[in-house]
Design a protein around this motif. Structure first.
Motif, PDB file in Angstrom:
ATOM      1  N   GLU A   1     -10.026  -1.931 -22.240  1.00 17.12           N
ATOM      2  CA  GLU A   1      -9.311  -1.129 -21.345  1.00 17.12           C
ATOM      3  C   GLU A   1     -10.896   0.059 -22.019  1.00 17.12           C
ATOM      4  O   GLU A   1     -10.997   1.266 -21.817  1.00 17.12           O
ATOM      5  N   SER A   2     -11.619  -0.072 -23.556  1.00 14.07           N
ATOM      6  CA  SER A   2     -12.513   0.243 -23.603  1.00 14.07           C
ATOM      7  C   SER A   2     -13.962   0.836 -22.492  1.00 14.07           C
ATOM      8  O   SER A   2     -14.879   1.113 -22.241  1.00 14.07           O
ATOM      9  N   HIS A   3     -13.889  -0.573 -22.082  1.00 13.92           N
ATOM     10  CA  HIS A   3     -15.137  -0.178 -21.103  1.00 13.92           C
ATOM     11  C   HIS A   3     -14.935   0.580 -19.581  1.00 13.92           C
ATOM     12  O   HIS A   3     -13.854   1.039 -19.469  1.00 13.92           O
ATOM     13  N   VAL A   4     -16.150   1.233 -20.000  1.00 14.26           N
ATOM     14  CA  VAL A   4     -16.280   2.702 -18.928  1.00 14.26           C
ATOM     15  C   VAL A   4     -16.452   2.240 -17.486  1.00 14.26           C
ATOM     16  O   VAL A   4     -15.335   2.879 -16.629  1.00 14.26           O
ATOM     17  N   MET A   5     -16.724   1.189 -16.915  1.00 16.30           N
ATOM     18  CA  MET A   5     -16.862   0.680 -15.911  1.00 16.30           C
ATOM     19  C   MET A   5     -15.287   0.336 -15.237  1.00 16.30           C
ATOM     20  O   MET A   5     -14.670   1.220 -13.803  1.00 16.30           O
ATOM     21  N   ILE A   6     -14.805  -0.492 -15.912  1.00 21.00           N
ATOM     22  CA  ILE A   6     -12.944  -0.461 -16.236  1.00 21.00           C
ATOM     23  C   ILE A   6     -12.437   0.136 -15.502  1.00 21.00           C
ATOM     24  O   ILE A   6     -11.115   0.909 -15.018  1.00 21.00           O
TER      25      ILE A   6
ATOM     26  N   ILE B   1      -8.902   4.414 -12.867  1.00 19.42           N
ATOM     27  CA  ILE B   1      -8.539   5.792 -12.295  1.00 19.42           C
ATOM     28  C   ILE B   1      -8.950   5.982 -10.708  1.00 19.42           C
ATOM     29  O   ILE B   1      -7.959   6.751 -10.162  1.00 19.42           O
ATOM     30  N   VAL B   2      -9.592   5.499  -9.764  1.00 20.77           N
ATOM     31  CA  VAL B   2     -10.012   5.751  -8.957  1.00 20.77           C
ATOM     32  C   VAL B   2      -9.081   4.212  -8.349  1.00 20.77           C
ATOM     33  O   VAL B   2      -8.210   5.216  -6.989  1.00 20.77           O
ATOM     34  N   MET B   3      -7.839   3.347  -8.381  1.00 25.15           N
ATOM     35  CA  MET B   3      -7.514   2.693  -8.065  1.00 25.15           C
ATOM     36  C   MET B   3      -5.902   3.399  -7.077  1.00 25.15           C
ATOM     37  O   MET B   3      -5.980   3.770  -6.202  1.00 25.15           O
ATOM     38  N   TYR B   4      -5.916   3.710  -8.713  1.00 26.48           N
ATOM     39  CA  TYR B   4      -4.453   4.340  -9.223  1.00 26.48           C
ATOM     40  C   TYR B   4      -3.825   5.819  -8.310  1.00 26.48           C
ATOM     41  O   TYR B   4      -3.121   5.632  -7.699  1.00 26.48           O
TER      42      TYR B   4
ATOM     43  N   ALA C   1     -11.522  -2.539  -6.547  1.00 29.47           N
ATOM     44  CA  ALA C   1     -12.404  -1.751  -5.437  1.00 29.47           C
ATOM     45  C   ALA C   1     -11.330  -2.575  -4.367  1.00 29.47           C
ATOM     46  O   ALA C   1     -11.255  -1.368  -3.549  1.00 29.47           O
ATOM     47  N   ALA C   2     -11.517  -3.214  -4.643  1.00 31.13           N
ATOM     48  CA  ALA C   2     -10.488  -4.414  -3.628  1.00 31.13           C
ATOM     49  C   ALA C   2      -9.229  -3.907  -3.297  1.00 31.13           C
ATOM     50  O   ALA C   2      -8.427  -3.426  -2.226  1.00 31.13           O
ATOM     51  N   VAL C   3      -8.476  -3.632  -4.886  1.00 30.64           N
ATOM     52  CA  VAL C   3      -6.919  -2.924  -4.317  1.00 30.64           C
ATOM     53  C   VAL C   3      -7.250  -1.311  -3.843  1.00 30.64           C
ATOM     54  O   VAL C   3      -5.941  -1.406  -3.133  1.00 30.64           O
ATOM     55  N   ALA C   4      -8.041  -0.716  -4.175  1.00 34.66           N
ATOM     56  CA  ALA C   4      -8.179   0.897  -4.097  1.00 34.66           C
ATOM     57  C   ALA C   4      -7.720   0.794  -2.503  1.00 34.66           C
ATOM     58  O   ALA C   4      -7.790   1.413  -1.619  1.00 34.66           O
ATOM     59  N   GLN C   5      -9.025  -0.085  -1.774  1.00 34.98           N
ATOM     60  CA  GLN C   5      -9.206  -0.228  -0.597  1.00 34.98           C
ATOM     61  C   GLN C   5      -7.733  -0.362   0.214  1.00 34.98           C
ATOM     62  O   GLN C   5      -7.696   0.262   1.701  1.00 34.98           O
ATOM     63  N   ILE C   6      -7.027  -1.632   0.051  1.00 35.09           N
ATOM     64  CA  ILE C   6      -5.817  -1.380   0.189  1.00 35.09           C
ATOM     65  C   ILE C   6      -4.530  -0.660   0.522  1.00 35.09           C
ATOM     66  O   ILE C   6      -3.738  -0.971   0.966  1.00 35.09           O
TER      67      ILE C   6
ATOM     68  N   CYS D   1     -10.484  -7.666   2.069  1.00 36.49           N
ATOM     69  CA  CYS D   1      -9.574  -7.599  -0.320  1.00 36.49           C
ATOM     70  C   CYS D   1      -8.379  -8.494   0.057  1.00 36.49           C
ATOM     71  O   CYS D   1      -8.454  -8.906  -1.382  1.00 36.49           O
ATOM     72  N   GLY D   2      -7.361  -8.816   0.432  1.00 36.64           N
ATOM     73  CA  GLY D   2      -6.828 -10.087   0.300  1.00 36.64           C
ATOM     74  C   GLY D   2      -7.515 -11.808   0.056  1.00 36.64           C
ATOM     75  O   GLY D   2      -6.863 -11.760  -1.182  1.00 36.64           O
ATOM     76  N   LYS D   3      -8.589 -11.915   0.749  1.00 33.89           N
ATOM     77  CA  LYS D   3      -9.642 -12.711  -0.264  1.00 33.89           C
ATOM     78  C   LYS D   3     -10.113 -12.795  -1.240  1.00 33.89           C
ATOM     79  O   LYS D   3     -10.080 -13.445  -2.245  1.00 33.89           O
ATOM     80  N   ALA D   4     -10.191 -11.350  -1.815  1.00 35.05           N
ATOM     81  CA  ALA D   4     -10.753 -10.918  -3.322  1.00 35.05           C
ATOM     82  C   ALA D   4      -9.853 -11.377  -3.976  1.00 35.05           C
ATOM     83  O   ALA D   4      -9.696 -11.672  -5.037  1.00 35.05           O
ATOM     84  N   LEU D   5      -8.492 -10.946  -3.651  1.00 32.08           N
ATOM     85  CA  LEU D   5      -7.334 -10.538  -4.976  1.00 32.08           C
ATOM     86  C   LEU D   5      -6.662 -11.913  -4.923  1.00 32.08           C
ATOM     87  O   LEU D   5      -6.464 -13.371  -6.403  1.00 32.08           O
ATOM     88  N   PHE D   6      -7.160 -13.260  -3.571  1.00 29.13           N
ATOM     89  CA  PHE D   6      -6.482 -14.656  -3.927  1.00 29.13           C
ATOM     90  C   PHE D   6      -7.793 -15.794  -4.928  1.00 29.13           C
ATOM     91  O   PHE D   6      -6.866 -15.899  -5.895  1.00 29.13           O
TER      92      PHE D   6
END
Length: 284
Positions: free
Chosen positions: A187-192, A197-200, A163-168, A136-141
């Protein structure tokens, strides 16, 4: 033939490969593939074509894709971002990546590193691949690099980074991505929103996740599932059941992820009786 001094050539191996595929003899095909490689014919066009056809016929699309990619490199054909995305989508979770040269090494060999000004497709391949393989660190980088290049991420890529943020479980980068979403009017994109929601929730900020859900202009089963998952993780099973009732009232059809989240909520709260009731609803 192998017990004599006569060496099989590319046509010999192609015939044996075809025989293995037509008889669906996978173990034999793998042995012949090893023989092809040891004989130095692994990148021969006739052998490669036979191997691609054989693996495809046996339903092993990943192996066929990798064989095609190897042949491309031997012919000094430069793969573009779309080639890498197609390859990584099948190989990011496989041993070819985790025990081989790695995602970044693969892209470096193809001159697709950051110095080569990769396009959005290539960035997506790197970020999604790292997220799926647990780095996940590389994904964020690389997501930050993408922003510095001035490129705009799409909803699929942002959801993958969240999803990567949620993992760490580190809410800091998640808040930065949320700010990015608001700045770009995504913010109106349902997927985002569902990914937020999952990340928080996984970062122990359930209130923020619930707020994101409440202000969503449009909700679908994915967003409801995300909220149920978050409530269940925090032991709020009764709230999770309330959301499930709302799903039914709104005429939405629960899917396997809905029931998985509900059973998880029962597990966290120790509600055996309610878990059995959910199982009954699943069967019905």
């Amino acid at each position: 033939m192998l017990r004599t001094e006569i060496k099989p050539d590319n046509f010999t191996y192609a015939c044996i490969i075809r025989a293995c595929s037509e008889s669906f003899y996978l173990e034999g095909l793998k042995l012949v593939h090893c023989g092809v490689t040891v004989s130095g014919l692994g990148l021969d066009s006739i052998c490669s074509s036979a191997l691609v056809t054989a693996y495809s016929k046996l339903g092993l699309v990943d192996e066929a894709s990798w064989q095609l990619f190897s042949e491309m490199r031997s012919m000094e054909m430069m793969p573009d971002g779309y080639t890498i995305v197609g390859l990584l989508s099948g190989l990011s979770d496989s041993s070819l990546i985790t025990t081989g040269q790695g995602l970044h090494g693969l892209c470096l060999k193809c001159n697709l590193d950051s110095n080569a000004h990769p396009d959005l497709v290539t960035w997506s391949a790197l970020i999604t691949g790292y997220s799926q393989s647990g780095d996940c660190g590389k994904a964020l980088f690389f997501f930050k690099d993408l922003n510095m290049e001035g490129k705009k991420a799409d909803s699929i890529l942002i959801a993958s980074v969240l999803a990567a943020v949620a993992q760490i479980g580190n809410v800091g980068p998640g808040c930065e991505i949320h700010a990015y979403v608001l700045r770009h009017g995504l913010e109106s994109h349902v997927m985002i929103s569902s990914a937020l929601i999952v990340m928080y929730s996984k970062c122990s900020f359930l209130g923020m996740g619930t707020h994101v859900f409440e202000i969503m202009p449009e909700k679908n089963i994915i967003s409801y599932n995300s909220l149920i998952l978050g409530l269940g993780l925090h032991g709020l099973a009764s709230e999770a059941f309330r959301v499930f009732d709302e799903i039914l009232r709104n005429g939405l059809k629960p899917d396997e992820y809905t029931f998985t989240a509900l059973l998880g909520a029962c597990c966290h709260a120790g509600l055996v009786k309610d878990g059995r009731e959910i199982f009954r609803i699943m069967k019905d």
